[in-house]
Enzyme design. Sequence first.
Site, short mmCIF file in Angstrom:
data_model
loop_
_atom_site.label_atom_id
_atom_site.label_comp_id
_atom_site.label_asym_id
_atom_site.label_seq_id
_atom_site.Cartn_x
_atom_site.Cartn_y
_atom_site.Cartn_z
N GLN A 97 -5.87 -16.78 -1.56
CA GLN A 97 -5.95 -17.95 -0.67
C GLN A 97 -4.78 -18.00 0.32
O GLN A 97 -4.38 -19.08 0.77
CB GLN A 97 -5.97 -19.25 -1.49
N LEU A 129 4.87 -20.80 -0.62
CA LEU A 129 3.61 -20.05 -0.71
C LEU A 129 2.46 -20.91 -1.21
O LEU A 129 1.31 -20.65 -0.90
CB LEU A 129 3.77 -18.85 -1.67
N GLY A 130 2.79 -21.95 -2.01
CA GLY A 130 1.74 -22.80 -2.53
C GLY A 130 1.08 -22.27 -3.79
O GLY A 130 1.37 -21.16 -4.23
N GLU A 170 -1.62 -8.84 -4.98
CA GLU A 170 -2.93 -9.48 -5.11
C GLU A 170 -2.82 -10.95 -5.50
O GLU A 170 -3.58 -11.79 -5.01
CB GLU A 170 -3.80 -8.74 -6.15
N ARG A 195 0.82 -1.21 0.00
CA ARG A 195 0.00 0.00 0.00
C ARG A 195 0.86 1.26 0.00
O ARG A 195 0.35 2.38 0.16
CB ARG A 195 -0.96 0.00 1.20
N TYR A 250 -11.73 -11.18 -9.53
CA TYR A 250 -11.32 -10.52 -8.29
C TYR A 250 -10.09 -9.64 -8.51
O TYR A 250 -10.08 -8.44 -8.19
CB TYR A 250 -11.05 -11.52 -7.15
N ASP A 260 -13.88 -10.90 -3.08
CA ASP A 260 -13.08 -11.99 -2.54
C ASP A 260 -13.84 -12.61 -1.37
O ASP A 260 -15.01 -12.30 -1.14
CB ASP A 260 -11.71 -11.48 -2.10
#
Length: 366
Positions: free
Chosen positions: A49, A87-88, A44, A32, A127, A145
Amino acid sequence: MIDMWDEEKIRAFRATLLDWYDEAGRADLPWRENQDPYRVWVSEIMLQQTQVQTVIPYFNRFMTMFPTLNDLAAAPEQDLLKAWEGLGYYSRVRNMQKAAIQVRDDYSGVWPDTMAELENLTGIGPYTAAAIASISFKEPVPAIDGNAFRVFARLFKIDADIAQPKTRKVFFDLGLQLIDPDRPGDFNQAIMDLGSSYMSAKNYDSEHSPVKQFNAAYADGTEDFYPVKSKAPKPKPITYFAVAAHSPAGYLWEQRPTTGLLANFWTMPLYALTDFVTDPDAEWSEDEMIAATEKRLLADYGITAKLVKMGGRPVTHVYTHQKWTVTVLTAEVEATTPHRGTWREFDALTRDPQPKIQEKIWKRLN
DNA sequence: GATACGTGGTA
DNA sequence: TTACCAAGTAT
């Protein structure tokens, strides 16, 4: 049906929400710092998730390693996977590189500035497109979301099942009416901050929420029912054997296939029980399973090994749709060149992107 | 439209 | 231990 507010109530809601956001929003989050679309996009995608606390260090590292869209577009895939390790949902970072190349080549390096165009980039869905369009380009589109689903569902007591894809439209259309046209990005982020604090899934605190007077579910004590979400199926149990074959040249080491679960990550050889057993009712003893694994190791890799089962419980790992139970088998073998994979010393293989299950296996071996 | 796709945290 | 949640998208 949604009991829609009148214009006066909508204006009051925007003012209340944004006043709270200005006062108490998480302005300190690194993404931000500014509204640069590259930064917003990276954040983003990482936040899909994934919780904020997990993302922060990954985001800072990623921006140092790949400061611009062109750096990302030109990076070797292995570097991207290593940056994303842990992080997946690794297709996210592969898709990011595709999108970076699209922006670089198809848009001359200039980001498209509408939700509709952003959705055409790989890995950017409704999203993320709305998030970037609203934050970086001030387009008044709602970013729907999990937070927006939950917040709107409670405010309006919406009974639609948010697990159903078609339900998105209900919330998007509602968000279009609610969003502040003067501060769309801040509105979306305020909804998310609200949804992760006073209006979180568990341990919510509607009593002290800045928008409690707008909360229909709070008014009649039915917050627990919202949002409505059908249950996901349980992960399917799968039994694996991991082969820790060590030679004077290191461990037998292999890259996974280019598609599917953990694509292009590195692991030691893994055999699923179903690789051996065609008859699901067959009862195999452990010794028979080990013998079968030795046979497959010879056929697939040309490695002759006397495998020994590690003591202790098997290593387990739960994915969204699979629950792995991995028995670790070890062997000290000769350094003959394998048909597949390669020998790699431990210090060298730690530089390869590895999934969490492999890390657990190393811990079991040490 | 159902399913695949990771990992970490919490009750 | 199980269950579910956390700023979703692609197929």
